[in-house]
Design a protein around this motif. Structure first.
Motif, PDB file in Angstrom:
ATOM      1  N   THR A   4       0.815  -1.216   0.000  1.00  0.00           N
ATOM      2  CA  THR A   4       0.000   0.000   0.000  1.00  0.00           C
ATOM      3  C   THR A   4       0.848   1.265   0.000  1.00  0.00           C
ATOM      4  O   THR A   4       0.332   2.346  -0.246  1.00  0.00           O
ATOM      5  N   LYS A   5       2.150   1.128   0.294  1.00  0.00           N
ATOM      6  CA  LYS A   5       3.061   2.269   0.233  1.00  0.00           C
ATOM      7  C   LYS A   5       4.466   1.740   0.008  1.00  0.00           C
ATOM      8  O   LYS A   5       4.878   0.761   0.619  1.00  0.00           O
ATOM      9  N   ASP A  72       4.593  -0.474   3.281  1.00  0.00           N
ATOM     10  CA  ASP A  72       3.444  -0.811   4.109  1.00  0.00           C
ATOM     11  C   ASP A  72       2.720  -1.932   3.385  1.00  0.00           C
ATOM     12  O   ASP A  72       2.462  -1.841   2.182  1.00  0.00           O
ATOM     13  N   LEU A  73       2.412  -2.995   4.098  1.00  0.00           N
ATOM     14  CA  LEU A  73       1.786  -4.177   3.507  1.00  0.00           C
ATOM     15  C   LEU A  73       0.439  -4.432   4.157  1.00  0.00           C
ATOM     16  O   LEU A  73       0.269  -4.214   5.356  1.00  0.00           O
ATOM     17  N   ARG A  74      -0.513  -4.919   3.370  1.00  0.00           N
ATOM     18  CA  ARG A  74      -1.831  -5.286   3.899  1.00  0.00           C
ATOM     19  C   ARG A  74      -2.152  -6.713   3.456  1.00  0.00           C
ATOM     20  O   ARG A  74      -2.111  -7.028   2.273  1.00  0.00           O
ATOM     21  N   ALA A  76      -4.683 -10.210   3.282  1.00  0.00           N
ATOM     22  CA  ALA A  76      -6.067 -10.453   2.877  1.00  0.00           C
ATOM     23  C   ALA A  76      -7.026 -10.356   4.064  1.00  0.00           C
ATOM     24  O   ALA A  76      -8.185  -9.966   3.892  1.00  0.00           O
ATOM     25  N   ASN A  77      -6.545 -10.677   5.267  1.00  0.00           N
ATOM     26  CA  ASN A  77      -7.413 -10.606   6.451  1.00  0.00           C
ATOM     27  C   ASN A  77      -7.499  -9.200   7.039  1.00  0.00           C
ATOM     28  O   ASN A  77      -8.137  -8.984   8.057  1.00  0.00           O
ATOM     29  N   GLY A  78      -6.826  -8.219   6.422  1.00  0.00           N
ATOM     30  CA  GLY A  78      -6.895  -6.835   6.866  1.00  0.00           C
ATOM     31  C   GLY A  78      -5.763  -6.398   7.780  1.00  0.00           C
ATOM     32  O   GLY A  78      -5.641  -5.212   8.077  1.00  0.00           O
ATOM     33  N   SER A  79      -4.919  -7.317   8.235  1.00  0.00           N
ATOM     34  CA  SER A  79      -3.803  -6.916   9.090  1.00  0.00           C
ATOM     35  C   SER A  79      -2.769  -6.164   8.259  1.00  0.00           C
ATOM     36  O   SER A  79      -2.597  -6.416   7.068  1.00  0.00           O
ATOM     37  N   GLU A  80      -2.094  -5.215   8.915  1.00  0.00           N
ATOM     38  CA  GLU A  80      -1.143  -4.346   8.222  1.00  0.00           C
ATOM     39  C   GLU A  80       0.220  -4.394   8.905  1.00  0.00           C
ATOM     40  O   GLU A  80       0.294  -4.534  10.115  1.00  0.00           O
ATOM     41  N   TRP A  81       1.276  -4.265   8.092  1.00  0.00           N
ATOM     42  CA  TRP A  81       2.651  -4.236   8.593  1.00  0.00           C
ATOM     43  C   TRP A  81       3.408  -3.117   7.915  1.00  0.00           C
ATOM     44  O   TRP A  81       3.186  -2.804   6.752  1.00  0.00           O
ATOM     45  N   GLN A  82       4.354  -2.554   8.636  1.00  0.00           N
ATOM     46  CA  GLN A  82       5.317  -1.610   8.079  1.00  0.00           C
ATOM     47  C   GLN A  82       6.683  -2.262   8.204  1.00  0.00           C
ATOM     48  O   GLN A  82       7.083  -2.646   9.303  1.00  0.00           O
ATOM     49  N   MET A  83       7.368  -2.394   7.074  1.00  0.00           N
ATOM     50  CA  MET A  83       8.659  -3.082   7.069  1.00  0.00           C
ATOM     51  C   MET A  83       9.685  -2.251   6.308  1.00  0.00           C
ATOM     52  O   MET A  83       9.332  -1.509   5.405  1.00  0.00           O
ATOM     53  N   THR A  84      10.953  -2.415   6.684  1.00  0.00           N
ATOM     54  CA  THR A  84      12.052  -1.741   6.000  1.00  0.00           C
ATOM     55  C   THR A  84      13.158  -2.748   5.743  1.00  0.00           C
ATOM     56  O   THR A  84      13.480  -3.568   6.601  1.00  0.00           O
ATOM     57  N   ARG A  85      13.719  -2.684   4.549  1.00  0.00           N
ATOM     58  CA  ARG A  85      14.867  -3.516   4.219  1.00  0.00           C
ATOM     59  C   ARG A  85      16.054  -2.591   4.015  1.00  0.00           C
ATOM     60  O   ARG A  85      15.967  -1.595   3.308  1.00  0.00           O
ATOM     61  N   ALA A  86      17.179  -2.933   4.633  1.00  0.00           N
ATOM     62  CA  ALA A  86      18.413  -2.153   4.506  1.00  0.00           C
ATOM     63  C   ALA A  86      19.474  -3.035   3.858  1.00  0.00           C
ATOM     64  O   ALA A  86      19.439  -4.256   3.991  1.00  0.00           O
ATOM     65  N   LYS A  87      20.394  -2.415   3.165  1.00  0.00           N
ATOM     66  CA  LYS A  87      21.491  -3.147   2.531  1.00  0.00           C
ATOM     67  C   LYS A  87      22.506  -3.527   3.599  1.00  0.00           C
ATOM     68  O   LYS A  87      23.070  -2.681   4.278  1.00  0.00           O
ATOM     69  N   ARG A  88      22.718  -4.821   3.767  1.00  0.00           N
ATOM     70  CA  ARG A  88      23.693  -5.342   4.709  1.00  0.00           C
ATOM     71  C   ARG A  88      24.478  -6.467   4.046  1.00  0.00           C
ATOM     72  O   ARG A  88      24.026  -7.065   3.090  1.00  0.00           O
ATOM     73  N   ASN A  89      25.617  -6.809   4.595  1.00  0.00           N
ATOM     74  CA  ASN A  89      26.404  -7.946   4.096  1.00  0.00           C
ATOM     75  C   ASN A  89      25.805  -9.237   4.589  1.00  0.00           C
ATOM     76  O   ASN A  89      25.250  -9.345   5.606  1.00  0.00           O
TER      77      ASN A  89
END
Length: 89
Positions: A4-5, A72-74, A76-89
């Motif tokens: 969603t974002k 931001d992820l949603r 099918a059951n309506g639950s939402e998460w905010q996640m970040t991925r960073a560049k790491r070794n």
């Protein structure tokens, strides 16, 4: 699951930009002028989902350790998460 974002922070030539996507729409089309960040956004989605490659070319300006991709992820059951991925070794 739907994105969603999408937030790009120091990814390629983009310092900071986010795209909001309506969660109730089945198909999203992103369009814009040349060099607006369309291809970078598409590549960022793949890097977010599957990991940023060790030799990523998207760190050419700010450096690979500075790469951040947020979403931001949603579910099918309506639950939402905010996640970040960073560049790491």
């Amino acid at each position: 699951m739907k994105i969603t974002k999408l937030a790009l922070e120091r990814y390629g030539a983009i310092a900071e930009r986010s795209i909001s996507i309506a969660p109730d729409i089945g198909l999203t089309i992103i369009y814009g002028a040349n060099e607006a960040g369309k291809s970078s956004s598409l590549e960022a989605i793949g890097d977010f989902l599957f990991g940023i490659p060790m030799r990523s070319t998207r760190g050419q300006i700010y450096g690979n350790p500075a790469i951040r991709i947020g979403a931001d992820l949603r579910a099918a059951n309506g639950s939402e998460w905010q996640m970040t991925r960073a560049k790491r070794n």
